[in-house]
Design a protein around this motif. Sequence first.
Motif, PDB file in Angstrom:
ATOM      1  N   ALA A  30      50.039  32.904  32.175  1.00 32.26           N
ATOM      2  CA  ALA A  30      49.644  32.272  30.814  1.00 32.26           C
ATOM      3  C   ALA A  30      47.899  32.903  30.619  1.00 32.26           C
ATOM      4  CB  ALA A  30      50.220  31.900  30.168  1.00 32.26           C
ATOM      5  N   LEU A  31      47.530  32.538  31.646  1.00 37.05           N
ATOM      6  CA  LEU A  31      46.813  32.279  32.199  1.00 37.05           C
ATOM      7  C   LEU A  31      45.492  33.857  32.586  1.00 37.05           C
ATOM      8  CD1 LEU A  31      43.604  31.424  33.145  1.00 37.05           C
ATOM      9  CD2 LEU A  31      44.252  31.132  35.002  1.00 37.05           C
ATOM     10  N   ARG A  32      46.869  34.859  32.977  1.00 42.60           N
ATOM     11  CA  ARG A  32      46.305  36.521  33.070  1.00 42.60           C
ATOM     12  C   ARG A  32      45.809  36.411  31.513  1.00 42.60           C
ATOM     13  NH1 ARG A  32      50.552  37.065  35.732  1.00 42.60           N
ATOM     14  NH2 ARG A  32      51.292  38.986  34.475  1.00 42.60           N
ATOM     15  N   ARG A  33      46.449  36.242  30.522  1.00 40.61           N
ATOM     16  CA  ARG A  33      46.955  36.704  29.097  1.00 40.61           C
ATOM     17  C   ARG A  33      45.190  36.243  28.847  1.00 40.61           C
ATOM     18  NH1 ARG A  33      52.468  37.022  26.487  1.00 40.61           N
ATOM     19  NH2 ARG A  33      54.287  38.318  28.761  1.00 40.61           N
ATOM     20  N   PHE A  34      44.819  34.657  28.478  1.00 41.82           N
ATOM     21  CA  PHE A  34      43.559  34.450  27.931  1.00 41.82           C
ATOM     22  C   PHE A  34      42.815  35.613  28.670  1.00 41.82           C
ATOM     23  CE2 PHE A  34      46.349  30.848  26.849  1.00 41.82           C
ATOM     24  CZ  PHE A  34      46.087  31.024  25.344  1.00 41.82           C
ATOM     25  N   LEU A  35      42.620  35.576  29.845  1.00 42.32           N
ATOM     26  CA  LEU A  35      41.482  36.534  30.626  1.00 42.32           C
ATOM     27  C   LEU A  35      41.017  37.789  30.435  1.00 42.32           C
ATOM     28  CD1 LEU A  35      41.792  35.303  34.825  1.00 42.32           C
ATOM     29  CD2 LEU A  35      40.099  34.366  32.997  1.00 42.32           C
ATOM     30  N   ASP A  36      42.516  38.333  29.400  1.00 45.93           N
ATOM     31  CA  ASP A  36      42.283  40.063  29.420  1.00 45.93           C
ATOM     32  C   ASP A  36      42.114  40.223  27.801  1.00 45.93           C
ATOM     33  OD1 ASP A  36      43.738  41.102  32.034  1.00 45.93           O
ATOM     34  OD2 ASP A  36      45.826  40.744  31.404  1.00 45.93           O
ATOM     35  N   GLY A  56      43.235  37.254  42.567  1.00 47.09           N
ATOM     36  CA  GLY A  56      42.315  37.975  43.391  1.00 47.09           C
ATOM     37  C   GLY A  56      42.894  39.672  43.676  1.00 47.09           C
ATOM     38  N   ASN A  57      44.304  39.097  44.235  1.00 50.24           N
ATOM     39  CA  ASN A  57      44.773  40.552  44.421  1.00 50.24           C
ATOM     40  C   ASN A  57      45.150  41.105  43.484  1.00 50.24           C
ATOM     41  OD1 ASN A  57      44.429  39.895  47.661  1.00 50.24           O
ATOM     42  ND2 ASN A  57      46.556  38.281  47.051  1.00 50.24           N
ATOM     43  N   MET A  58      45.392  40.652  42.085  1.00 56.19           N
ATOM     44  CA  MET A  58      45.774  41.580  40.741  1.00 56.19           C
ATOM     45  C   MET A  58      44.455  42.178  40.522  1.00 56.19           C
ATOM     46  SD  MET A  58      48.961  38.916  39.470  1.00 56.19           S
ATOM     47  CE  MET A  58      48.687  40.134  38.097  1.00 56.19           C
ATOM     48  N   GLY A  59      43.581  41.930  40.910  1.00 57.02           N
ATOM     49  CA  GLY A  59      42.076  42.389  40.094  1.00 57.02           C
ATOM     50  C   GLY A  59      41.209  41.748  39.299  1.00 57.02           C
ATOM     51  N   TYR A  60      41.643  40.255  39.697  1.00 63.91           N
ATOM     52  CA  TYR A  60      40.582  39.818  39.103  1.00 63.91           C
ATOM     53  C   TYR A  60      39.706  38.792  39.150  1.00 63.91           C
ATOM     54  CZ  TYR A  60      44.295  39.531  34.970  1.00 63.91           C
ATOM     55  OH  TYR A  60      45.346  39.988  34.070  1.00 63.91           O
ATOM     56  N   SER A  61      37.920  39.119  38.877  1.00 60.81           N
ATOM     57  CA  SER A  61      37.165  38.222  39.245  1.00 60.81           C
ATOM     58  C   SER A  61      37.164  37.049  39.853  1.00 60.81           C
ATOM     59  CB  SER A  61      35.668  39.086  38.511  1.00 60.81           C
ATOM     60  OG  SER A  61      34.166  38.569  38.716  1.00 60.81           O
ATOM     61  N   LYS A  78      27.073  31.410  39.760  1.00 61.42           N
ATOM     62  CA  LYS A  78      25.904  31.345  39.179  1.00 61.42           C
ATOM     63  C   LYS A  78      24.866  32.377  38.712  1.00 61.42           C
ATOM     64  CE  LYS A  78      24.686  26.333  40.388  1.00 61.42           C
ATOM     65  NZ  LYS A  78      23.248  25.725  41.029  1.00 61.42           N
ATOM     66  N   SER A  79      25.571  32.951  39.254  1.00 59.06           N
ATOM     67  CA  SER A  79      24.433  34.938  38.750  1.00 59.06           C
ATOM     68  C   SER A  79      25.885  35.700  38.506  1.00 59.06           C
ATOM     69  CB  SER A  79      24.494  35.556  40.599  1.00 59.06           C
ATOM     70  OG  SER A  79      25.936  36.100  41.641  1.00 59.06           O
ATOM     71  N   ARG A  80      27.069  34.766  37.937  1.00 54.36           N
ATOM     72  CA  ARG A  80      27.685  35.586  36.760  1.00 54.36           C
ATOM     73  C   ARG A  80      28.631  36.172  37.569  1.00 54.36           C
ATOM     74  NH1 ARG A  80      27.053  34.090  32.015  1.00 54.36           N
ATOM     75  NH2 ARG A  80      25.191  33.258  31.159  1.00 54.36           N
ATOM     76  N   SER A  81      28.967  36.682  38.526  1.00 59.13           N
ATOM     77  CA  SER A  81      29.740  37.795  39.559  1.00 59.13           C
ATOM     78  C   SER A  81      31.212  37.680  39.189  1.00 59.13           C
ATOM     79  CB  SER A  81      29.146  38.197  40.927  1.00 59.13           C
ATOM     80  OG  SER A  81      29.643  37.092  41.646  1.00 59.13           O
ATOM     81  N   MET A  82      31.379  36.726  38.785  1.00 60.59           N
ATOM     82  CA  MET A  82      32.783  36.152  38.843  1.00 60.59           C
ATOM     83  C   MET A  82      32.978  35.151  37.680  1.00 60.59           C
ATOM     84  SD  MET A  82      33.638  32.614  40.768  1.00 60.59           S
ATOM     85  CE  MET A  82      32.230  32.645  42.451  1.00 60.59           C
ATOM     86  N   GLN A  83      34.156  35.757  37.077  1.00 61.58           N
ATOM     87  CA  GLN A  83      34.607  35.365  35.587  1.00 61.58           C
ATOM     88  C   GLN A  83      34.844  33.471  35.768  1.00 61.58           C
ATOM     89  OE1 GLN A  83      38.005  37.522  33.866  1.00 61.58           O
ATOM     90  NE2 GLN A  83      37.630  36.787  31.864  1.00 61.58           N
ATOM     91  N   ASP A 120      47.481  51.185  31.161  1.00 65.53           N
ATOM     92  CA  ASP A 120      48.223  50.999  32.229  1.00 65.53           C
ATOM     93  C   ASP A 120      47.587  50.158  33.319  1.00 65.53           C
ATOM     94  OD1 ASP A 120      50.075  53.318  32.071  1.00 65.53           O
ATOM     95  OD2 ASP A 120      49.173  54.491  32.494  1.00 65.53           O
ATOM     96  N   HIS A 121      46.468  49.917  32.689  1.00 64.82           N
ATOM     97  CA  HIS A 121      45.629  48.646  33.308  1.00 64.82           C
ATOM     98  C   HIS A 121      45.817  47.167  33.253  1.00 64.82           C
ATOM     99  CE1 HIS A 121      42.993  51.546  34.213  1.00 64.82           C
ATOM    100  NE2 HIS A 121      42.561  51.732  35.243  1.00 64.82           N
ATOM    101  N   LEU A 122      46.704  46.933  31.957  1.00 65.33           N
ATOM    102  CA  LEU A 122      47.869  45.525  31.712  1.00 65.33           C
ATOM    103  C   LEU A 122      47.908  45.063  32.942  1.00 65.33           C
ATOM    104  CD1 LEU A 122      48.371  45.832  28.147  1.00 65.33           C
ATOM    105  CD2 LEU A 122      46.289  44.803  28.795  1.00 65.33           C
ATOM    106  N   MET A 123      48.174  43.882  33.222  1.00 59.51           N
ATOM    107  CA  MET A 123      48.397  43.354  34.532  1.00 59.51           C
ATOM    108  C   MET A 123      50.241  42.888  34.035  1.00 59.51           C
ATOM    109  SD  MET A 123      47.409  43.827  37.095  1.00 59.51           S
ATOM    110  CE  MET A 123      45.118  44.126  37.629  1.00 59.51           C
ATOM    111  N   ILE A 124      51.468  43.192  32.950  1.00 60.76           N
ATOM    112  CA  ILE A 124      51.956  42.683  32.664  1.00 60.76           C
ATOM    113  C   ILE A 124      52.814  43.338  34.103  1.00 60.76           C
ATOM    114  CG2 ILE A 124      53.985  43.297  30.945  1.00 60.76           C
ATOM    115  CD1 ILE A 124      50.632  42.035  30.022  1.00 60.76           C
TER     116      ILE A 124
END
Length: 448
Positions: A105-111, A136-141, A162-167, A299-303
């Motif tokens: 569910a979290l992944r869907r909100f991030l997507d 992280g292994n699925m490509g999320y920041s 703080k440098s906004r390099s992660m979501q 194809d990039h959707l993490m389903i």
Amino acid sequence: ATPGRLLDLIKRKAVKLESVRYVVLDEADEMLNMGFKEDIDKILSFANDNRVIWLFSATMPSEVRKIVKKYMHSPLEVTVNTVEISNKDISHKYVVTTRANKIPALRRFLDIQPEMRGVMFCRTKWETQEIADNLGNMGYSVEALHGDLSQGQRDSVMKRFKSRSMQLLIATDVAARGIDVNDLSHVIHHSLPDQLESYTHRSGRTGRAGKKGISLAFINPREGRRITELEKKIKVTFEKVEVPSIEELKSSRINNWANLIINTKVDKQAQGILNDLHGQFSHLNKEDLLERLITTQLDHLMIRDGEKGDLNEGSGSKTSKTYRNDGFNRYYVNIGAIDGVTEADLVHFLSDISGIARKSIGDISLQKNCAFFNVNSQVDQDLGKKFEGIEIEGRNIRVNLDDGGDKKTSSRSSKKKSYNKGRRKPPSHFGRSGNSRRDSRRSRSNRR
């Protein structure tokens, strides 16, 4: 020092506290939540009577008040931002789903909200790191922040955040204390905190400086009453929101992609690169090319294979409360925080009486007078019967399938069994988690 480390130094006579003039108890509420009350009592007993105690705590539950009353003489209390006035710039929302579906569910909100930037709170260090590793292994920041990281690692994580390099920063309550980051759009609660006061402390990290923020809690179908408690305590209204469906995800991704293409300024080198392709796309018309580009985006959707289209669960449905479709059943036990029990103590107790491995017991919701927990459905046959006649300090222990009520199991035996007869010796007080584990190992070796 941590309480355990300081006690170890005292026992080895490497440290003496007789001449200590000041004792500072930092994060007092979290130390008590982690079962350190006895350690704190012992440490203070070694300090001289004329010492001055400074106690810092984000919340002031009754247990902290007891320490104040016992060890502090005519204390001066300084309170900062303690009036529980809800921040009007924070929207409070919740999602009802199973524990197994929280991360999907979290992944869907991030997507669906790629612009999201926030902090997600978890209960344990292990849970924090596992979730961060999986995402992280699925490509999320995302990255984890917890007490097992060195100071250098924590500093590096916070610098990147703080440098906004992660979501999303995934953190424990203790590790996140003191985090001061502006412009957070979301605070996400993987699990609601045991102390309702901590909810305000968590959610207050968004909606700052007049900007809007969202506090989003993931709850299971049995935790609706906790949302009601929060609404009454902090005087806010929670909005129930739905986990985005797969179709919504597809639509959102394609629309974001289309807007990105429309608003992209064409680079001067693009024409030269296009010429170098030597007409590789000449056999495709515009519609063919767009269909292929859209397919690459989908194809990039993490389903994951087998993932349900609808991850939402209904709250209040009696048919879904007891038997779960994720391989676990939900149970009630009449032991709670008022007994001084920690989650670790409770798992040990349940495992010892039932004979079920501790790894098969999880998702504990420890409340004031009771607790709820999950047990792997493959090993929980006749679980309630195993507790019939079990007593702790003269009180009958009841374990029932959770049907939303507080029904008693019928005791078919009039014989009373004390927890410490023929079983692991329990701690005289449930809060003594460290001692109970050592007693457990000794008693098991004696039986061998």
